[in-house]
Design an enzyme around this catalytic site. Structure first.
Site, PDB file in Angstrom:
ATOM      1  NE  ARG A  11      -3.954   2.195   1.921  1.00 51.00           N
ATOM      2  CZ  ARG A  11      -5.074   2.337   2.594  1.00 51.00           C
ATOM      3  NH1 ARG A  11      -5.410   1.454   3.515  1.00 51.00           N
ATOM      4  NH2 ARG A  11      -5.871   3.359   2.342  1.00 51.00           N
TER       5      ARG A  11
ATOM      6  NE  ARG B 157      -8.500   2.235  -0.853  1.00 53.44           N
ATOM      7  CZ  ARG B 157      -9.806   2.380  -0.709  1.00 53.44           C
ATOM      8  NH1 ARG B 157     -10.486   1.615   0.072  1.00 53.44           N
ATOM      9  NH2 ARG B 157     -10.434   3.324  -1.343  1.00 53.44           N
TER      10      ARG B 157
ATOM     11  CG  ASP C 274      -8.737  -0.085   3.301  1.00 52.19           C
ATOM     12  OD1 ASP C 274      -7.962   0.502   4.071  1.00 52.19           O
ATOM     13  OD2 ASP C 274      -9.968   0.080   3.326  1.00 52.19           O
TER      14      ASP C 274
ATOM     15  CG  ASP D  36     -10.897  -0.191   7.205  1.00 49.02           C
ATOM     16  OD1 ASP D  36      -9.948   0.595   7.369  1.00 49.02           O
ATOM     17  OD2 ASP D  36     -11.679  -0.119   6.245  1.00 49.02           O
TER      18      ASP D  36
END
Length: 175
Positions: A83, A102, A105, A107
Site C-alpha cells: 500500500r 488501493r 486496505d 480496517d
C-alpha cells in the site's frame, strides 16, 4: 488476556485474491490466532469510480495486542503488502474523490465489544452500517453478533441496508 479483533481486508489490485490470502496469513502471524475467515466477496468500488472490482474478506482473530498496537500492526501489514498512501493521496487530489484504488486496505471493524474513539482509531467502524461490501463478509462469519453502538445484529443491519438499496433502485427505475 486475549481479545477478539475483527478485520476487514479489501483490494482492487489485479492479483487481489492473492493479496487477501497473504493479508490473512500476515494477520495470523502478527496479530493473533485466526478464528474465522469469510470467503472473499466481489463488490463494486464504494464512494469513488474505479475500473475494477474489489474483493473483501472478514477475519476474526484472538489477540493479546491492545487496540493501538493492533492498528500499528495493521498499518505495517498494509505497507508490507504494497500500500502506498502517498500515491492514493495524489490520486484523490487529482480526481477530487474521497477514496482511491488501493492494493490493500485493512480496517479494524470490532475489538471485543468495545467502543473506541481516539484520534487514530474509531471502533466499531463508523461507516459499517452503510457498506454492503463490509457487512456481507462479516455476516458470513458472525451474522448474529450485535453491533455495540447500533444494538442490532450484523445480519439485521445488512438486511436493512439491502432493503433500503432495493427501494432506492426501485425509485430510480420509476423515474
Amino acid at each position: 488476556m486475549t481479545h477478539r479483533i475483527v478485520l476487514l481486508t479489501g483490494s482492487d489490485a489485479p492479483d487481489r485474491a492473492d493479496v487477501l490470502r497473504r493479508a490473512a496469513e500476515m494477520a495470523a502471524e502478527r496479530i493473533g490466532s485466526l478464528e474465522a475467515a469469510s470467503d472473499a466477496f466481489a463488490s463494486e468500488p464504494w464512494g469513488f469510480a474505479a475500473e475494477g472490482e474489489f474483493l473483501n474478506q472478514a477475519l476474526a482473530l484472538r489477540t493479546a495486542l491492545d487496540p493501538e498496537r493492533a492498528l500499528d500492526e495493521v498499518q505495517r501489514m498494509e505497507r508490507d503488502l504494497g500500500r502506498k498512501r502517498d500515491e492514493e493521496k495524489a490520486e484523490k487530489a487529482r480526481t477530487g474523490q474521497r477514496y482511491a484504488s488501493r492494493r490493500i486496505d485493512i480496517d479494524i471493524m470490532f475489538y471485543d465489544d468495545r467502543e473506541i474513539d481516539s484520534p487514530r482509531l474509531t471502533v466499531p467502524h463508523p461507516l459499517l452500517h452503510l457498506r454492503e461490501f463490509a457487512l456481507r463478509p462479516l455476516c458470513a462469519i458472525m451474522g448474529d453478533y450485535v453491533h455495540p453502538r447500533l444494538g442490532r445484529t450484523l445480519c439485521e443491519i445488512y438486511d436493512r441496508l439491502r432493503a433500503a438499496d432495493g427501494n432506492e433502485q426501485k425509485s430510480k427505475e420509476r423515474i
